[in-house]
Motif scaffolding. Sequence first.
Motif, PDB file in Angstrom:
ATOM      1  N   UNK A  64      28.851  33.536  63.173  1.00  0.00           N
ATOM      2  CA  UNK A  64      29.476  34.853  63.008  1.00  0.00           C
ATOM      3  C   UNK A  64      30.991  34.785  63.068  1.00  0.00           C
ATOM      4  N   UNK A  65      31.516  33.746  63.727  1.00  0.00           N
ATOM      5  CA  UNK A  65      32.962  33.625  63.884  1.00  0.00           C
ATOM      6  C   UNK A  65      33.585  32.621  62.908  1.00  0.00           C
ATOM      7  N   UNK A  66      32.771  32.064  62.042  1.00  0.00           N
ATOM      8  CA  UNK A  66      33.292  31.106  61.053  1.00  0.00           C
ATOM      9  C   UNK A  66      33.839  31.877  59.847  1.00  0.00           C
ATOM     10  N   UNK A  67      35.051  32.323  59.986  1.00  0.00           N
ATOM     11  CA  UNK A  67      35.723  33.092  58.949  1.00  0.00           C
ATOM     12  C   UNK A  67      36.806  32.224  58.311  1.00  0.00           C
ATOM     13  N   UNK A  68      36.806  32.145  56.990  1.00  0.00           N
ATOM     14  CA  UNK A  68      37.840  31.415  56.256  1.00  0.00           C
ATOM     15  C   UNK A  68      38.464  32.340  55.223  1.00  0.00           C
ATOM     16  N   UNK A  69      39.793  32.375  55.191  1.00  0.00           N
ATOM     17  CA  UNK A  69      40.498  33.246  54.256  1.00  0.00           C
ATOM     18  C   UNK A  69      41.274  32.414  53.236  1.00  0.00           C
ATOM     19  N   UNK A  70      41.313  32.916  52.020  1.00  0.00           N
ATOM     20  CA  UNK A  70      41.971  32.222  50.916  1.00  0.00           C
ATOM     21  C   UNK A  70      42.899  33.176  50.176  1.00  0.00           C
ATOM     22  N   UNK A  71      44.148  32.774  50.001  1.00  0.00           N
ATOM     23  CA  UNK A  71      45.000  33.457  49.042  1.00  0.00           C
ATOM     24  C   UNK A  71      44.411  33.211  47.655  1.00  0.00           C
ATOM     25  N   UNK A  72      44.805  34.026  46.672  1.00  0.00           N
ATOM     26  CA  UNK A  72      44.265  33.850  45.324  1.00  0.00           C
ATOM     27  C   UNK A  72      45.253  33.177  44.374  1.00  0.00           C
ATOM     28  N   UNK A  73      46.367  33.844  44.063  1.00  0.00           N
ATOM     29  CA  UNK A  73      47.335  33.309  43.101  1.00  0.00           C
ATOM     30  C   UNK A  73      47.956  32.012  43.604  1.00  0.00           C
ATOM     31  N   UNK A  74      47.769  30.939  42.846  1.00  0.00           N
ATOM     32  CA  UNK A  74      48.340  29.653  43.219  1.00  0.00           C
ATOM     33  C   UNK A  74      47.511  28.882  44.225  1.00  0.00           C
ATOM     34  N   UNK A  75      46.499  29.526  44.806  1.00  0.00           N
ATOM     35  CA  UNK A  75      45.601  28.857  45.750  1.00  0.00           C
ATOM     36  C   UNK A  75      44.226  28.647  45.135  1.00  0.00           C
ATOM     37  N   UNK A  76      43.742  29.642  44.407  1.00  0.00           N
ATOM     38  CA  UNK A  76      42.439  29.543  43.750  1.00  0.00           C
ATOM     39  C   UNK A  76      42.552  29.490  42.230  1.00  0.00           C
TER      40      UNK A  76
END
Length: 336
Positions: A64-76
């Motif tokens: 439940x605490x395994x949260x990962x955040x990703x920027x989009x532009x230039x990251x994905x």
Amino acid sequence: MKCKSLSMIAGGILGLALGLTWSFSALAQVDPLPSWNATPTKQAIVEFVGRVTKVGGPDFVAPAERIATFDNDGTLWVEQPMYVQLAFALDRLRAMAPLHPDWSYMEPFQSVLEGDVKASAKMDEHDIVQLIMMTHAGMTTDEFSKIVTDWLTTARDPRFKRPYTELVYQPMLELLSYLRANGFKTFIVSGGGVEFMRPWTEKVYGVAPEQVIGSSIKTNFQMRDGIPTLFRLPDLNFIDDKVGKPVGINETIGRRPIAAFGNSDGDLEMLQWTTISDGVRFGAIVHHTDAVREYAYDRQSHFGRLDVALDAAVANRWTVIDMKKDWKVIFPFDPR
């Protein structure tokens, strides 16, 4: 005969057991990140995931605490020679121009309509916001979603001549899948418009619309011909960039991430919010270093400037993903 039969059965069971053992061993050895070179960067990612998912281990983190955040532009996906949403806004401006003759002598609209590509690419934040207000409002959320979807179907990147949704980074697609396979919930946290991204992120990244956090303009509820709608207004609601990213994460997710991935100074505060805390944390920055297969830029770039965050990566021991060294391929269509 009976002994021979028993012997054959035993041999068959042993063979099956050995076969299953080999199969499980082979599966365990399948590389979850095949487009990543065997560098310390890849090792750091795999080690982090191993630590937080090892049940009974000192660094175990509940799913439940395994949260990962990703920027989009230039990251994905690509953000050069300009942000994809800006390219969309410029096309919208041209399509709407016949209804607004005054734009032909008003900046920043005039330069766009006259085909001044360099001037368009150098728009400042104020110009971009003004452009977004003019081209993204005055319609329902459903109408806007259709416009975005239709545009992405036909628009092509000027360099690669492919749809923008094909210009996503294959190594990052693998990373998203790898994290989800290990119990992580993945979120996009972008300075781009949330309603611009939601129509396609699930199909392209496997990230559901409710797991996309982005900038927004104001909307209001209207009954139109007996149908409930949300109408988009030419007024800023929230900018999900820089200091706005931790705020957006807190308001939408309600948990502090344990991993964050970005590529520019706009992601600095998200990385700080994620990593400067107790427990095992992982921060990473995609550094664009490959001018041949993609682009090479950092401190002096107009779009996706990576300056302060690059220095902060050293101080905070964030992983810097060197695109040229760490990635075997950039895009899904690249030759393997």
